[in-house]
Each structure stands twice: as structure tokens, then as C-alpha cells.
Design a protein around this motif. Structure first.
Motif, short mmCIF file in Angstrom:
data_model
loop_
_atom_site.label_atom_id
_atom_site.label_comp_id
_atom_site.label_asym_id
_atom_site.label_seq_id
_atom_site.Cartn_x
_atom_site.Cartn_y
_atom_site.Cartn_z
N GLU A 1 -14.31 98.98 -5.44
CA GLU A 1 -13.01 99.15 -4.80
C GLU A 1 -11.83 98.87 -5.73
O GLU A 1 -10.72 99.28 -5.44
CB GLU A 1 -12.91 98.27 -3.55
N THR B 1 -8.50 104.90 2.76
CA THR B 1 -8.87 103.49 2.54
C THR B 1 -9.56 102.87 3.74
O THR B 1 -10.20 101.83 3.61
CB THR B 1 -7.65 102.63 2.14
N ARG C 1 -4.50 99.83 -0.36
CA ARG C 1 -3.75 100.37 0.77
C ARG C 1 -2.30 99.89 0.73
O ARG C 1 -1.37 100.69 0.90
CB ARG C 1 -4.41 99.96 2.09
N ARG D 1 -9.74 97.21 -1.57
CA ARG D 1 -9.34 98.24 -0.60
C ARG D 1 -8.02 97.88 0.10
O ARG D 1 -7.16 98.73 0.28
CB ARG D 1 -10.48 98.40 0.40
#
Length: 183
Positions: free
Chosen positions: A82, A31, A7, A3
Motif C-alpha cells: 500500500e 482506495t 486517500r 491506504r
């Protein structure tokens, strides 16, 4: 790519396509949501796709999606994972049977936010699709999964005939032909 790295990659992501640029911040904001990678987030969630091309960049592998009855790139739900790059590769293998899949670049190739129609008890929602450029051998046998009605290597010249005015696919096609990530 978890994650946080997703981002970071999205924060660095640049595109000359106005529509795509208009929703980059929405992807970044997503996110931060704990359910972003789960179908449980009913208003929308991350998915991952593979824009699969042959090494000569003349064809793309596409699937006639069983539920949507449209020719699309291969991909699917993150289902809690993720690492969307791994999700894209796994979905591509599951939906095609190909073993020659090779990630061309670990950077995000394309993003698209699109509406998925209501179906049964699942309301209309957004897919926040993160896409990766992947190569495969055209001579390898294809295996059609339950997700699709058909699979086909479609010549770049014919993609628009199959997908119609689907701007996100036409955008990936244009990016491929302009890509610095060539042979």
C-alpha cells in the motif's frame, strides 16, 4: 503512506490539468477496494512510478519498456504493497540499478489512469498510476533490467521526440519545469 494516507493525499491533491483532475475521484474511490493494490483486480489497480530527474532539472531517466515498446518513466505494480512511495522508489532502483535515488518530496507529483492492452490471459485494464518526483545522479552507471530494452537520460528538450503525444509524460515534464521544488 498506507491506504488511508494515500486517500488523504489524494483528497488534498490539486492539479491545473483538466484531464488529470477528471480522474482524481476515481483514485480516491479505488482506495476503498480491498484488491486495489493487487493485479487480481482485473478491471484496474494501483501502480507507482518515479519521474526521475537530474538535480539541475535538464534530463529525465526513461526506459524503453520491453512489452509496450514505448519510452516511459520507471515504475510498476504495487503487488499488495500500500505504500506507493516505497513501491516507486523500489521499482526505480530495480529497473535502473541507481543507488543515488532521492525522493524530492513525499507529496504525490502526478497521477494518471491509462489503459493497458490485453496480453495473454490478462484482459485490458486500467493502471491507476501514482507518481513521485525523484532525483538521481546522471554519472552513475545504469543497469538495464528485464523490464526494459534500454535506459537513457533524455534531455527535457528531446523528451517529446521520444514519447510522442503521450500527454501524461508531457504533463510531468511541464510540472518539472514549473516546479517550486527546485534545486
Amino acid at each position: 503512506m498506507d491506504r488511508i494516507s494515500l486517500r488523504e493525499n489524494l483528497e488534498k491533491y490539486r492539479t491545473p490539468f483538466e484531464e488529470e483532475a477528471s480522474f482524481v475521484q476515481d483514485f480516491i474511490d479505488l482506495t476503498y477496494d480491498d484488491l486495489a493494490f493487487s493485479r487480481e483486480r482485473l478491471q484496474g489497480h494501483f501502480t507507482a512510478s518515479a519521474w526521475i530527474v537530474n538535480k539541475r532539472r535538464t534530463h529525465s531517466l526513461m526506459a524503453l519498456h520491453r512489452k509496450l515498446n514505448k519510452w516511459l518513466q520507471l515504475g510498476g505494480h504495487a503487488d499488495g504493497h500500500e505504500n506507493l512511495m516505497q513501491v516507486a522508489l523500489a521499482e526505480a532502483q530495480e529497473e535502473s540499478g541507481l543507488t543515488s535515488l532521492r525522493l524530492v518530496d513525499s507529496r504525490i507529483f502526478d497521477i494518471d489512469r491509462h489503459t493497458i492492452p490485453e496480453r495473454g490471459n490478462v484482459p485490458e485494464h486500467f493502471h491507476y498510476d501514482v507518481r513521485f518526483l525523484i532525483e538521481a545522479e546522471m554519472n552513475e552507471p545504469l543497469v538495464i533490467s528485464e523490464e526494459s530494452r534500454d535506459l537513457a537520460w533524455i534531455s527535457f528538450d528531446a523528451v517529446e521526440d521520444f514519447v510522442g503525444p503521450n500527454q501524461s509524460i508531457l504533463r510531468m515534464l511541464e510540472k518539472t519545469s514549473k516546479s517550486e521544488i527546485l534545486l
